[in-house]
Write an enzyme that holds these catalytic residues in place. Structure first.
Site, PDB file in Angstrom:
ATOM      1  N   TYR A 167       6.482 -10.040   7.187  1.00  0.00           N
ATOM      2  CA  TYR A 167       6.052  -8.408   7.214  1.00  0.00           C
ATOM      3  C   TYR A 167       6.665  -8.304   8.669  1.00  0.00           C
ATOM      4  O   TYR A 167       6.535  -8.963   9.746  1.00  0.00           O
ATOM      5  CB  TYR A 167       4.818  -8.045   7.330  1.00  0.00           C
ATOM      6  CG  TYR A 167       4.277  -7.997   6.007  1.00  0.00           C
ATOM      7  CD1 TYR A 167       4.423  -6.769   5.146  1.00  0.00           C
ATOM      8  CD2 TYR A 167       3.562  -8.908   5.055  1.00  0.00           C
ATOM      9  CE1 TYR A 167       4.007  -6.267   3.741  1.00  0.00           C
ATOM     10  CE2 TYR A 167       3.241  -8.706   3.815  1.00  0.00           C
ATOM     11  CZ  TYR A 167       3.459  -7.706   3.269  1.00  0.00           C
ATOM     12  OH  TYR A 167       2.901  -7.341   1.971  1.00  0.00           O
TER      13      TYR A 167
ATOM     14  N   ASP B 267       0.868  -1.169  -0.108  1.00  0.00           N
ATOM     15  CA  ASP B 267      -0.033   0.045  -0.044  1.00  0.00           C
ATOM     16  C   ASP B 267       0.815   1.409  -0.054  1.00  0.00           C
ATOM     17  O   ASP B 267       2.042   1.130   0.319  1.00  0.00           O
ATOM     18  CB  ASP B 267      -0.956   0.046   1.333  1.00  0.00           C
ATOM     19  CG  ASP B 267      -1.986  -0.950   1.192  1.00  0.00           C
ATOM     20  OD1 ASP B 267      -2.624  -1.443   0.255  1.00  0.00           O
ATOM     21  OD2 ASP B 267      -1.982  -1.772   2.125  1.00  0.00           O
TER      22      ASP B 267
END
Length: 277
Positions: free
Chosen positions: A116, A59
């Site tokens: 992540y 994003d």
């Protein structure tokens, strides 16, 4: 470069970028995106149309230490020459780290998982050298509560409550195989590995865990969120600038990789704590 020497090739590349000045991965009209910048640069090295695909979309504002992309098009360049050429064209906030030629069966989206990391700083004043990459929260967090919630996430669960709008998926169930908090002084890192992620899932998880740490919700409420609850029952979405895509996995075992790399990761945040405290 002689077009007569060109033939269609498929490359697998490992790419690193800082997300600060990108509007995410996917091409958007009038906006600077990672896919757009890569495609534009590669078009100068390929004949005709070049396709650039990623293992997953990051994003706006999210960083990638190691994103994996696929490149398809006609070129006379071999991997080593292509790597050198593309890095000479790309802006400073994106680099191709590795590149290899692969067969037609390869598609970057067909990974076995991703890892992540989300970075938080809890000191009173954050250094300007850290503020672009750490979420600054004043005041201590509850390590035991955060660790307990991280453990609850492991396994297969329905993450509907942790998905923001804008993604169409067949299933909201995901398998979490790594979920843990690391800490050194005022430096906190949440590491999560899964077979796939929903839209902004990691950031919603972090935001909800922070609510848990602050006592806004309890552990049983958090546990119930993994049973397909609505999005509004979970916490706020944590800011994007502190989220990093660490690695994408194909043949390699992500759990084994993390166990081998975790000591280095701990050492890294300990060095940060020593230096910036």
């Amino acid at each position: 470069m002689h077009f007569s020497e060109m033939k269609e090739k498929i490359f697998k590349a490992r790419v690193s970028y800082t997300g600060k000045d990108f509007f995410g991965w996917q091409v958007q009209p009038g906006k600077r995106t990672v896919q757009g910048v890569l495609t534009e640069a590669l078009s100068r090295l390929f004949k005709g149309k070049v396709r650039v695909m990623a293992a997953g979309r990051t994003d706006t504002g999210v960083h990638a230490l190691s994103q994996v992309i696929g490149i398809k098009g006609e070129t006379s360049l071999e991997p080593s020459s292509l790597k050198k050429a593309i890095n000479s064209i790309l802006p400073e906030d994106i680099r191709v780290l590795e590149i290899e030629m692969v067969d037609k069966k390869f598609h970057p989206i067909k990974s076995r998982g991703k890892i992540y990391a989300y970075f938080i700083y809890t000191g009173e004043v954050i250094s300007p050298f850290l503020s672009s990459y750490f979420y600054h929260i004043k005041g201590d967090l509850d390590y035991e509560t955060l660790s307990s919630s991280a453990e609850i996430l492991k396994g297969i669960h329905d993450f509907s409550a942790f998905r923001n709008r804008g993604s169409n998926v067949k299933s909201t169930k995901r398998n979490i195989f790594i979920s843990e908090w690391l800490r050194s002084g005022d430096f906190w890192v949440y590491v999560i590995g899964a077979d796939g992620f929903l839209k902004q899932m990691v950031r919603v998880i972090v935001g909800t865990m922070l609510d848990l740490s602050r006592g806004k919700i309890d552990i049983s409420y958090f546990e119930n969120l993994l049973r397909g609850e609505k999005r509004e029952r979970a916490g706020k979405t944590a800011p994007p600038h502190a989220l990093f895509l660490l690695r994408v996995f194909y043949e390699e075992d992500p759990v084994k990789w993390w166990e081998e790399e975790k000591p280095k990761f701990l050492q890294f945040i300990e060095i940060l704590n020593d230096f910036f405290s």
